[in-house]
Design an enzyme around this catalytic site. Structure first.
Site, PDB file in Angstrom:
ATOM      1  N   ARG A   1       9.423   2.771  11.294  1.00  7.97           N
ATOM      2  CA  ARG A   1      10.474   2.349  10.348  1.00  7.97           C
ATOM      3  C   ARG A   1      11.793   2.074  11.066  1.00  7.97           C
ATOM      4  NH1 ARG A   1      10.113   8.269   7.577  1.00  7.97           N
ATOM      5  NH2 ARG A   1       7.957   7.551   7.574  1.00  7.97           N
TER       6      ARG A   1
ATOM      7  N   SER B   1       6.983   7.221  12.980  1.00  5.57           N
ATOM      8  CA  SER B   1       6.889   5.941  12.292  1.00  5.57           C
ATOM      9  C   SER B   1       7.591   4.800  13.030  1.00  5.57           C
ATOM     10  CB  SER B   1       7.529   6.123  10.920  1.00  5.57           C
ATOM     11  OG  SER B   1       8.003   4.918  10.415  1.00  5.57           O
TER      12      SER B   1
ATOM     13  N   ARG C   1      -0.276  12.932  10.096  1.00  6.31           N
ATOM     14  CA  ARG C   1       1.042  13.524  10.375  1.00  6.31           C
ATOM     15  C   ARG C   1       1.256  14.744   9.495  1.00  6.31           C
ATOM     16  NH1 ARG C   1       4.095   7.775  11.122  1.00  6.31           N
ATOM     17  NH2 ARG C   1       3.464   7.626  13.284  1.00  6.31           N
TER      18      ARG C   1
ATOM     19  N   ASP D   1       4.034  -1.123  11.356  1.00  2.57           N
ATOM     20  CA  ASP D   1       3.591   0.208  10.994  1.00  2.57           C
ATOM     21  C   ASP D   1       3.000   0.838  12.239  1.00  2.57           C
ATOM     22  OD1 ASP D   1       2.834   1.876   8.294  1.00  2.57           O
ATOM     23  OD2 ASP D   1       1.492   2.265   9.974  1.00  2.57           O
TER      24      ASP D   1
ATOM     25  N   ASP E   1       0.804  -1.227   0.000  1.00  5.58           N
ATOM     26  CA  ASP E   1       0.000   0.000   0.000  1.00  5.58           C
ATOM     27  C   ASP E   1       0.842   1.284   0.000  1.00  5.58           C
ATOM     28  OD1 ASP E   1       1.024  -0.336   2.527  1.00  5.58           O
ATOM     29  OD2 ASP E   1      -0.882  -0.196   3.595  1.00  5.58           O
ATOM     30  N   HIS E   2       2.102   1.194   0.393  1.00 10.07           N
ATOM     31  CA  HIS E   2       2.922   2.407   0.500  1.00 10.07           C
ATOM     32  C   HIS E   2       3.625   2.749  -0.813  1.00 10.07           C
ATOM     33  CE1 HIS E   2       2.319   2.045   4.803  1.00 10.07           C
ATOM     34  NE2 HIS E   2       3.097   3.085   5.050  1.00 10.07           N
TER      35      HIS E   2
HETATM   36  C1  MIC Z   1       4.213   6.465   8.187  1.00  7.92           C
HETATM   37  O1  MIC Z   1       3.047   6.821   8.249  1.00  7.92           O
HETATM   38  O2  MIC Z   1       5.160   7.187   8.533  1.00  7.92           O
HETATM   39  C2  MIC Z   1       4.505   5.081   7.692  1.00  7.92           C
HETATM   40  C3  MIC Z   1       5.165   5.215   6.384  1.00  7.92           C
HETATM   41  O3  MIC Z   1       3.329   4.354   7.511  1.00  7.92           O
HETATM   42  C4  MIC Z   1       5.397   4.406   8.731  1.00  7.92           C
HETATM   43  C5  MIC Z   1       6.008   3.147   8.312  1.00  7.92           C
HETATM   44  C6  MIC Z   1       7.170   3.331   7.403  1.00  7.92           C
HETATM   45  O4  MIC Z   1       7.998   4.202   7.606  1.00  7.92           O
HETATM   46  O5  MIC Z   1       7.248   2.527   6.481  1.00  7.92           O
HETATM   47  C7  MIC Z   1       4.755   4.169  10.086  1.00  7.92           C
HETATM   48  O6  MIC Z   1       3.876   4.914  10.465  1.00  7.92           O
HETATM   49  O7  MIC Z   1       5.181   3.288  10.837  1.00  7.92           O
HETATM   50 FE1  SF4 Z   2      -0.011   4.841   5.073  1.00  8.19          FE
HETATM   51 FE2  SF4 Z   2       1.350   5.575   7.280  1.00  8.19          FE
HETATM   52 FE3  SF4 Z   2      -0.115   7.326   5.912  1.00  8.19          FE
HETATM   53 FE4  SF4 Z   2      -1.317   5.447   7.266  1.00  8.19          FE
HETATM   54  S1  SF4 Z   2      -0.051   7.078   8.116  1.00  8.19           S
HETATM   55  S2  SF4 Z   2      -1.830   6.099   5.199  1.00  8.19           S
HETATM   56  S3  SF4 Z   2       0.056   3.726   7.011  1.00  8.19           S
HETATM   57  S4  SF4 Z   2       1.692   6.276   5.193  1.00  8.19           S
END
Ligand code: MIC
Ligand code: SF4
Length: 644
Positions: free
Chosen positions: A538, A536, A379, A119, A64-65
């Site tokens: 990550r 995140s 975010r 995630d 999905d990313h």
């Molecule tokens: C995000 O919203 O920052 C992400 C991308 O979903 C991350 C995960 C990632 O960095 O792949 C998260 O929230 O954990």
């Molecule tokens: Fe995707 Fe992270 Fe954004 Fe949710 S917050 S939509 S999991 S990138």
């Protein structure tokens, strides 16, 4: 003394430790989820463990990313994940099927179960009564292999909801209110549990919006009861048998209770650049806007989309605004197409995006220079949109939709007639044809895992030396996010399985030359403020610094998931015993972590000698036996390897 919902969930999954606040507990994990941006690394680590099949009740790999495919890298990673999933017993949600958290809520989430996801927004599952937590990919890999997930027994905060949301005020305003009260570090070490009469007035998708964005509080997770409303949602998803009741005991005791009267809430917005920088829309005023993005795992349910379509119907997106809409799942998108709401959106001028994270993670739709973008996401960190000087406001779908039409930030309560009732359907449209079932145990041997050329090996830490003599390679302030440490976005995300390539972007926003300096000087230690590593899950925010030679991070405090990721990769997280010492250290000071190994082993305070200033500071580690082992061996993979 009775139990809270969170305590009941913990109690029924406790495999080690005691339910004593602040101490380490080990939990059995029933379900896992991964997404593609963290998944490649998680499955590489799973493969490194040499386990044949996952041992959970259910594991799902979502794509999905990284769905922009402007090179071979993302598509190769998708193929890798698809083949691992098929071989190892994991369901595979194909690109186009939707955002992991939305799809998981619809099709797999079960009240009373534990869910660990790579995630940070995995707590979305708390909306359906799960103990759903975000973690680093390595922790998820361990859980897939049947291993325990270790965390700290949290405090439990109750948000007591009374009243009922009024016309055009929504679940997003509830969580923005909680963020205003608790701030982005107010949830660290806590589970946020919702209760009170007001809970009955909220549907499952609304509850999921609230638990989703509990991640921005830094909370371990958030949870709602599982009640008749949960049952009706599961029934409409044709999964009534997955329902069990879950409620707090009458005499449950909470560490803190916060009252929120839903009837008193007004439309709110989180202003640039932090999710807790919250103000009423009316107070911010009718500022001019350039872009509106609707979607993300926070606000992309059918319920949200129907309200958006209703507001847009028969109107036109203002000429100064670009409106994009990404429905959260194939289920949502198909239902919008069938009931005509999609046509209303398209007709008004919305740019319909595929069901994926998209602009939320900087995968397209970056705003114009100095652009103001209203987003229904979770975010608004500086630069995350892909435009360094853009200003992102986090709002509800209702505020987003009416503002897109008006061309300025607008309050739907003032601009619209009273809201009609939006009911959830009695039956959602169910078609799981984009979820691939793994090969049977017998057939698994015939499946070959496909590794693309972009997939490089996982960096490993080194065994800890008695003392570390190095320098401060970077000093940063409070609330540093993982987006600062390891940015995402369309240009960088394709390299999530290529740490050497990623390393050039590390900390770019804080220090242009960070990566080069590390390479020249052999790394060092990082000095940080409060809540270091929020955001995140990550683990790249630990693995890339590890690759660049970062040995320790000394901060005033840490965010939960990032701290776990640092330890897993063998970087030592240490806190100042006297926070004033933070002010005494400068970038490039020569420092020694004196006898760090024996200090960690003997639970002693750690001494940081600042040779440049001729001073010494006391630091705390506070590691459990398990964490000590990981640090001594240079990370979890090394430690596990040493035990074989
Ligand atoms: C995000 O919203 O920052 C992400 C991308 O979903 C991350 C995960 C990632 O960095 O792949 C998260 O929230 O954990
Ligand atoms: Fe995707 Fe992270 Fe954004 Fe949710 S917050 S939509 S999991 S990138």
């Amino acid at each position: 003394m009775g139990y809270t919902i969170a305590e009941k969930l913990i109690k029924s999954h406790l495999v080690s430790g005691e339910m004593k606040k602040g101490t380490e507990i080990g939990l059995k994990i029933d379900q896992t989820l991964t997404q593609d941006a963290t998944g490649t690394m998680a499955y590489l680590q799973f493969e490194a463990m040499g386990i044949d099949r996952v041992k959970t009740e259910l594991s799902v790999a979502y794509i999905d990313h990284n769905t922009l495919q402007n090179g071979f890298e993302n598509a190769d990673d998708h193929r890798f994940i698809q083949t691992v999933a098929k071989k190892r017993g994991i369901r595979f949600s194909r690109p186009g099927n939707g955002i992991c958290h939305q799809v998981h809520l619809e099709r797999f989430g079960k009240p009373g179960k534990t869910l660990l996801g790579s995630d940070s927004h995995t707590p979305t599952g708390g909306g359906i009564g799960m103990l759903a937590m975000g973690a680093g990919g390595l922790d998820v890999a361990v859980a897939m292999g049947g291993g325990t997930y270790y965390t700290t027994m949290p405090e439990i905060v109750k948000i007591n909801l009374t009243g009922k949301l009024t016309s055009w005020v929504s679940a997003k305003d509830v969580i923005l209110k909680v963020l205003e009260i608790l701030t982005v570090k107010g949830g660290v070490g806590k589970i946020i549990e919702y209760g009170g009469e007001g809970v009955k007035t909220l549907s499952v998708p609304e509850r999921a919006t609230i638990t989703n964005m509990g991640a921005e509080l830094g909370a371990t997770t958030s949870v709602f009861p599982s009640d008749e409303i949960t049952k009706a949602f599961l029934k409409a998803q044709n999964r009534e048998e997955d329902w069990t009741e879950l409620k707090a005991d009458e005499d449950a005791v909470y560490d803190k209770v916060i009252d929120i009267n839903l009837s008193e809430l007004v439309p709110l917005a989180a202003m640039p650049h932090m999710p807790d920088n919250v103000k009423p829309v009316d107070e911010i005023g009718n500022i001019s806007i350039d872009q509106v993005c609707i979607g993300s795992c926070t606000n992309s349910s059918l319920y949200d989309m129907m309200k958006v379509a209703y507001i847009l119907k028969g109107k036109k997106v203002a000429p100064n605004v670009s409106l994009s809409i990404a429905p959260g799942s194939k289920q949502v998108l198909t239902m919008l197409a069938e009931n005509g709401a999609l046509a209303d959106m398209i007709d008004a001028g919305a740019r319909i995006l595929e069901s994926a994270c998209g602009p939320c993670i900087g995968m397209g739709q970056s705003p114009n220079s100095k652009g103001i973008s209203l987003r229904t996401f979770n975010r608004n960190f500086e630069g995350r949109s892909g435009t360094a000087d853009a200003g992102i406001y986090l709002v509800s779908p209702e505020v987003a939709a009416i503002s897109a039409v008006k061309g300025v930030l607008s309050n739907p309560v003032k601009e619209l007639e009273a809201m009609p009732e939006f009911k959830l359907p009695e039956k959602f449209l169910i078609n799981d044809n984009m979820i691939e079932i793994p090969a049977s145990k017998e057939d698994a041997d015939t499946v070959n895992i496909v590794y693309g050329p972009n997939i490089k090996s996982v960096p490993l830490g080194k065994a800890l030396e008695e003392s570390i003599s190095t320098q401060v390679i970077l000093k940063v302030g409070d609330n540093i996010t993982t987006d600062h440490i390891m940015p995402a976005g369309a240009k960088i995300l394709p390299y999530r399985s290529n740490i050497p390539h990623l390393s050039q972007f590390c900390f770019k926003q804080c220090d242009e030359n960070f990566s080069e300096n590390c390479k020249k000087m052999g790394g060092g230690i990082i000095v940080g403020g409060q809540n270091y590593g929020q955001g995140s899950s990550r683990e790249h925010a630990a693995l890339v610094p590890l690759y660049l030679g970062v040995k320790a991070v000394v901060a005033k405090s840490f965010a939960r998931i990032h701290k776990g990721n640092l330890i897993n990769s063998g970087i030592i997280p240490l806190t100042f015993i006297n926070p004033d010492d933070y002010g005494k250290i400068d970038k490039y000071d020569k420092v020694i972590l004196k006898n760090i190994k024996s200090s960690i082993l003997n639970d002693e305070d750690i001494t940081l000698v600042n040779e440049t200033k001729g001073e010494e500071y006391k630091l705390a580690g506070g590691f459990t036996e398990r964490q000590k082992n990981m640090l001594i061996f240079g990370g979890l993979l090394n430690y596990t390897g040493s035990q074989k």
